[in-house]
Design an enzyme around this catalytic site. Structure first.
Site, PDB file in Angstrom:
ATOM      1  N   CYS A  75      -7.234   1.920  12.662  1.00 20.26           N
ATOM      2  CA  CYS A  75      -8.632   1.516  12.445  1.00 20.26           C
ATOM      3  C   CYS A  75      -9.340   1.261  13.760  1.00 20.26           C
ATOM      4  O   CYS A  75     -10.527   1.507  13.890  1.00 20.26           O
ATOM      5  CB  CYS A  75      -8.694   0.250  11.608  1.00 20.26           C
ATOM      6  SG  CYS A  75      -7.660   0.314  10.186  1.00 20.26           S
ATOM      7  N   SER A 129       0.846  -1.193   0.000  1.00 25.51           N
ATOM      8  CA  SER A 129       0.000   0.000   0.000  1.00 25.51           C
ATOM      9  C   SER A 129       0.882   1.245   0.000  1.00 25.51           C
ATOM     10  O   SER A 129       1.732   1.413   0.879  1.00 25.51           O
ATOM     11  CB  SER A 129      -0.880  -0.028   1.253  1.00 25.51           C
ATOM     12  OG  SER A 129      -1.748   1.074   1.252  1.00 25.51           O
TER      13      SER A 129
END
Ligand SMILES: Cc1ncc(COP(=O)(O)O)c(C=O)c1O
Length: 380
Positions: A329, A200
């Site tokens: 998260c 990523s």
């Protein structure tokens, strides 16, 4: 501002920004268009893909797809391989660790709801994961293993090479979530045997919203299912006009990681040593979390005894000092981190009193001094 949350995301490197701005202005042609402007974009895309494969030490012939990031690549790789293996009658059991990112964990939960069986291994008494644990957990119906290369909350490095060699021998598909390893760990195919892995861009100074999936099945029948149907982009497996500026930016970012690799590794060792030396001098009672033998020197999880992590973070935030508790998260949720509960199943205080400090390209000793001073003040 003092930023110590590079594991959550990194700022976009100025050179990468320049590359993207240039591409936005100059390379706006659709790579699928059949005129010079489009063909020029297509050429850039082809060159970028080739360059990325070279940086990842992959064969030209290997399959690399650009995605919107790691979550997408993980969803794609896990679902495709799980269903394909089950359709081929190979079984329905998957082995993983209890410390995977939620992008892996939630997909596996969903697969469980669809009739798959998942074994989540806990760390052993040395806070490690061993090949033996994986072998013991596997059975006749096992089809695949999925394991992260580096844990995003505690920085532990997992034994991908050993696991991959065995998985290959047994014919299990093997996905590696390499999100926290790409750019930070030397990757070459011998050390990284797997059927798929992902990266990523925003973890290595490229923007958010761009990543990749590498797919290299050991069994020819394990074809990767298309993720998005539409035009012929990404070899018809992920349709939609390519985000060429971000693709070029991500490849540039990884190129820069490659060029500065040794320097950055050395700086992480130096910064980590300095940080713990300084922290020791304060007399603050703390313990480090995770596997400290196989550790990346970049992501540190620290149990600050008798200080609620949520309070520490708020107090530092008021001084524009940024770090996190658990992963980004789960930082907003009151649920304790799955990673810390896996490592310390009986130690509730440790779940609530641990913070994550992660270093990056721009971290300095002076910033560390200021962080230590701010933490010391919280104790006073
Ligand atoms: C280990 C790991 N896997 C997956 C992800 C998800 O990455 P992305 O934000 O690109 O979807 C992250 C991001 O925090 C991560 O650290």
């Amino acid at each position: 501002m003092l930023y110590f949350d590079y594991a959550a995301t990194t700022p976009v490197d100025l050179r990468v920004q320049a590359r993207i701005s240039h591409a936005l202005a100059e390379s706006f042609g659709n790579p699928s268009a059949n005129y010079k402007l489009g063909k020029a974009s297509k050429n850039k895309l082809t060159t970028a893909r080739r360059r990325l494969k070279a940086l990842l030490k992959l064969d030209e012939a290997s399959d690399l797809y650009f995605t919107s990031g790691a979550t997408e690549a993980i969803n794609w790789a896990l679902r495709s391989q799980a269903y394909r293996a089950r359709d081929l009658g190979l079984g329905h059991h998957i082995v993983t660790t209890a410390i995977e990112h939620s992008a892996v964990d939630r997909v596996l939960l969903d697969l469980e709801n669809k009739g798959f069986e998942v074994t989540r291994l806990q760390p052993n008494s040395n806070q490690q994961f061993s090949l033996e644990q994986f072998i013991e957990a596997s059975k006749q119906t096992t089809i695949g293993w999925t394991v992260m290369a580096v844990n995003n909350e505690v920085g532990s490095i997992l034994p991908i090479k050993e696991l991959g060699q065995y998985a290959k021998q047994k014919g299990y598909w093997f996905h590696v979530d390499a999100t926290q390893a790409i750019g930070y760990q030397m990757i070459n195919p011998q050390d990284f045997p797997c059927t798929s892995f992902n990266g990523s861009g925003h973890k290595f100074y490229a923007p958010k919203g761009i990543g990749f999936l590498v797919y290299q099945a050991w069994n020819k029948e394990m074809i990767l299912d298309p993720l998005l149907l539409g035009g012929d982009q990404e070899y018809t497996k992920r349709s939609g006009t390519e985000n060429l500026p971000y693709i070029l930016g991500m490849v540039e970012a990884l190129e820069l990681m490659d060029q500065g690799y040794h320097e950055l590794q050395e700086s992480f060792v130096e910064l980590s040593t300095y940080f713990f030396q300084q922290l020791n001098q304060t007399g603050i009672e703390y313990q480090r979390n995770g596997d400290l033998v196989h550790h990346n020197n970049r992501i540190h999880s620290i149990w600050l005894k008798e200080k609620l992590a949520s309070q520490v973070i708020i107090q530092l935030d008021m001084q524009d000092i940024y770090l996190s508790a658990g992963s980004a998260c789960s930082a907003g949720s009151i649920k304790p981190s799955r990673v810390l509960t896996a490592y310390y199943p009986k130690n509730e205080a440790r779940w609530r009193e641990s913070v994550r400090i992660s270093f990056g390209r721009y971290t300095t000793k002076n910033e560390i001094d200021q962080l230590i001073e701010a933490i010391t003040k919280i104790y006073q």
